[in-house]
Design a protein around this motif. Structure first.
Motif, short mmCIF file in Angstrom:
data_model
loop_
_atom_site.label_atom_id
_atom_site.label_comp_id
_atom_site.label_asym_id
_atom_site.label_seq_id
_atom_site.Cartn_x
_atom_site.Cartn_y
_atom_site.Cartn_z
N LEU A 153 0.78 -1.35 0.02
CA LEU A 153 -0.04 0.05 -0.10
C LEU A 153 0.74 1.28 -0.04
O LEU A 153 1.65 1.56 0.76
N VAL A 154 0.64 2.17 -1.01
CA VAL A 154 1.33 3.26 -1.15
C VAL A 154 0.35 4.49 -1.18
O VAL A 154 -0.49 4.55 -1.85
N LEU A 155 0.50 5.47 -0.59
CA LEU A 155 -0.41 6.90 -0.61
C LEU A 155 0.00 7.73 -1.47
O LEU A 155 1.39 8.14 -1.25
N ALA A 156 -0.62 8.46 -2.52
CA ALA A 156 -0.04 9.75 -3.21
C ALA A 156 -1.02 10.76 -2.81
O ALA A 156 -2.16 10.69 -3.18
N LEU A 157 -0.43 11.70 -2.25
CA LEU A 157 -1.22 12.99 -1.67
C LEU A 157 -0.90 14.07 -2.54
O LEU A 157 0.11 14.33 -2.79
N THR A 207 -2.56 13.06 10.65
CA THR A 207 -3.40 11.96 10.74
C THR A 207 -3.41 10.86 9.87
O THR A 207 -3.40 9.92 9.92
N ILE A 208 -3.01 11.35 8.55
CA ILE A 208 -3.10 10.50 7.32
C ILE A 208 -1.84 9.56 7.50
O ILE A 208 -1.76 8.35 7.40
N ILE A 209 -0.79 10.22 8.02
CA ILE A 209 0.50 9.37 8.26
C ILE A 209 0.30 8.34 9.37
O ILE A 209 0.54 7.02 9.16
N ARG A 210 -0.38 8.58 10.47
CA ARG A 210 -0.61 7.70 11.38
C ARG A 210 -1.60 6.36 10.88
O ARG A 210 -1.40 5.37 11.15
N THR A 211 -2.51 6.92 10.33
CA THR A 211 -3.61 6.02 9.61
C THR A 211 -2.95 4.89 8.72
O THR A 211 -3.08 3.75 8.61
N ALA A 212 -2.06 5.68 7.82
CA ALA A 212 -1.40 5.09 6.80
C ALA A 212 -0.58 3.77 7.54
O ALA A 212 -0.28 2.84 7.16
N ALA A 213 0.28 4.42 8.69
CA ALA A 213 1.12 3.51 9.19
C ALA A 213 0.30 2.39 9.96
O ALA A 213 0.95 1.05 9.93
N ALA A 214 -0.87 2.57 10.47
CA ALA A 214 -1.68 1.70 11.27
C ALA A 214 -2.12 0.44 10.16
O ALA A 214 -2.22 -0.78 10.47
N THR A 215 -2.13 0.95 9.00
CA THR A 215 -2.88 -0.02 8.18
C THR A 215 -1.75 -0.68 7.20
O THR A 215 -2.06 -1.65 6.24
N GLY A 216 -0.46 -0.60 7.60
CA GLY A 216 0.71 -1.18 7.01
C GLY A 216 1.29 -0.49 5.55
O GLY A 216 1.94 -1.06 4.65
N ALA A 217 0.96 0.78 5.21
CA ALA A 217 1.37 1.53 4.34
C ALA A 217 2.82 1.51 4.37
O ALA A 217 3.60 1.54 5.19
N THR A 218 3.53 1.17 2.99
CA THR A 218 4.77 1.18 2.95
C THR A 218 5.60 2.48 2.24
O THR A 218 6.76 2.56 2.04
N LEU A 239 4.58 6.87 0.90
CA LEU A 239 3.83 7.92 0.99
C LEU A 239 4.41 8.89 0.07
O LEU A 239 5.69 9.59 0.15
N TRP A 240 3.74 9.59 -1.03
CA TRP A 240 4.14 10.41 -1.94
C TRP A 240 3.45 11.71 -1.65
O TRP A 240 2.25 11.80 -1.38
N LEU A 241 4.21 13.03 -1.43
CA LEU A 241 3.41 14.05 -1.30
C LEU A 241 3.54 14.98 -2.67
O LEU A 241 4.90 14.94 -3.03
N SER A 242 2.83 15.89 -3.08
CA SER A 242 3.15 16.94 -3.97
C SER A 242 3.97 17.94 -3.54
O SER A 242 4.03 18.21 -2.25
N ASP A 243 4.80 18.60 -4.33
CA ASP A 243 5.63 19.60 -3.84
C ASP A 243 4.92 20.86 -3.12
O ASP A 243 5.63 21.72 -2.37
N ASP A 244 3.67 20.95 -3.42
CA ASP A 244 3.04 22.05 -2.96
C ASP A 244 2.21 21.67 -1.57
O ASP A 244 1.52 22.55 -0.91
N SER A 245 2.59 20.33 -1.02
CA SER A 245 2.03 20.13 0.31
C SER A 245 2.91 20.78 1.46
O SER A 245 3.90 21.05 1.34
N VAL A 246 2.36 20.58 2.41
CA VAL A 246 2.82 21.04 3.94
C VAL A 246 4.08 20.12 3.99
O VAL A 246 4.21 19.01 3.55
#
Length: 147
Positions: free
Chosen positions: A111-115, A126-137, A139-146
Motif C-alpha cells: 500500500l502506497v499513498l499519493a497525496l 492523521t493521514i500518516i498515522r492511519t497509513a502506518a496503522a494499516t501497513g502502508a509502505t 507516501l508521496w506528497l506533491s511539492d505544494d503540500s505541507v
C-alpha cells in the motif's frame, strides 16, 4: 547559553518558519520532545538541537542521544526558544533537520499513498498515522503540500 535574538543561529532558525525558506535551506523544524525522540530512534540526521536548561535537566538521556545525532547543540533561554518555535507553548526543545527527499527509483511494495496539495499539518499527521496503522509502505506528497 544563547540569549540574543540577534544571534545568527537564532535568525537562521526563525527564517525556517517560512515554507519558502525551509525549502531553500533544505531544512525542517522538529518541535517538541516526542519528535526529537522519534528522530533519534531512527537516526534521522539532525543539524541543530536547541533546548532550555530545564528541558535538558528533565531529559538527560534524550539530551545525550540528541547530542550524538546532531551537528550542533545549544542551550537557549526560554525567550529564545519561544522565538524559534512555531508552537504556542513549546515544551523546551526545537531541532532542525535535513529535509530528506526520496528521489530514488526503488519501487514501493504494498500500500502506497499519493497525496496532493495537503495544506494542514494536523491532517497530514492523521493521514500518516492511519497509513502506518494499516501497513502502508510509502507516501508521496506533491511539492505544494505541507512539510
Amino acid at each position: 547559553m544563547l540569549t540574543s535574538l540577534q544571534n545568527s543561529l537564532v535568525k537562521q532558525i526563525r527564517k525556517l518558519h517560512s515554507t519558502k525558506e525551509r525549502h531553500k535551506q533544505q531544512l525542517c523544524l522538529l518541535e517538541g520532545t516526542h519528535l526529537l525522540q522519534e528522530a533519534c530512534v531512527v537516526n534521522y540526521p539532525l543539524v541543530t538541537v536547541c533546548c532550555t536548561p530545564e528541558w535538558q535537566t528533565d531529559h538527560p538521556e534524550l539530551w545525550e542521544a540528541a547530542c550524538s545525532h546532531s551537528d550542533r547543540v545549544e542551550i537557549v533561554s526560554k525567550e529564545i526558544l519561544a522565538a524559534i518555535a512555531t508552537t504556542v507553548q513549546p515544551d523546551g526543545v526545537v531541532a532542525t533537520a535535513q529535509r530528506l527527499i526520496n528521489q530514488t527509483q526503488v519501487p514501493f511494495t504494498g500500500l502506497v499513498l499519493a497525496l496532493e496539495t495537503i495544506q494542514d499539518p494536523g491532517n497530514l499527521g492523521t493521514i500518516i498515522r492511519t497509513a502506518a496503522a494499516t501497513g502502508a509502505t510509502g507516501l508521496w506528497l506533491s511539492d505544494d503540500s505541507v512539510d
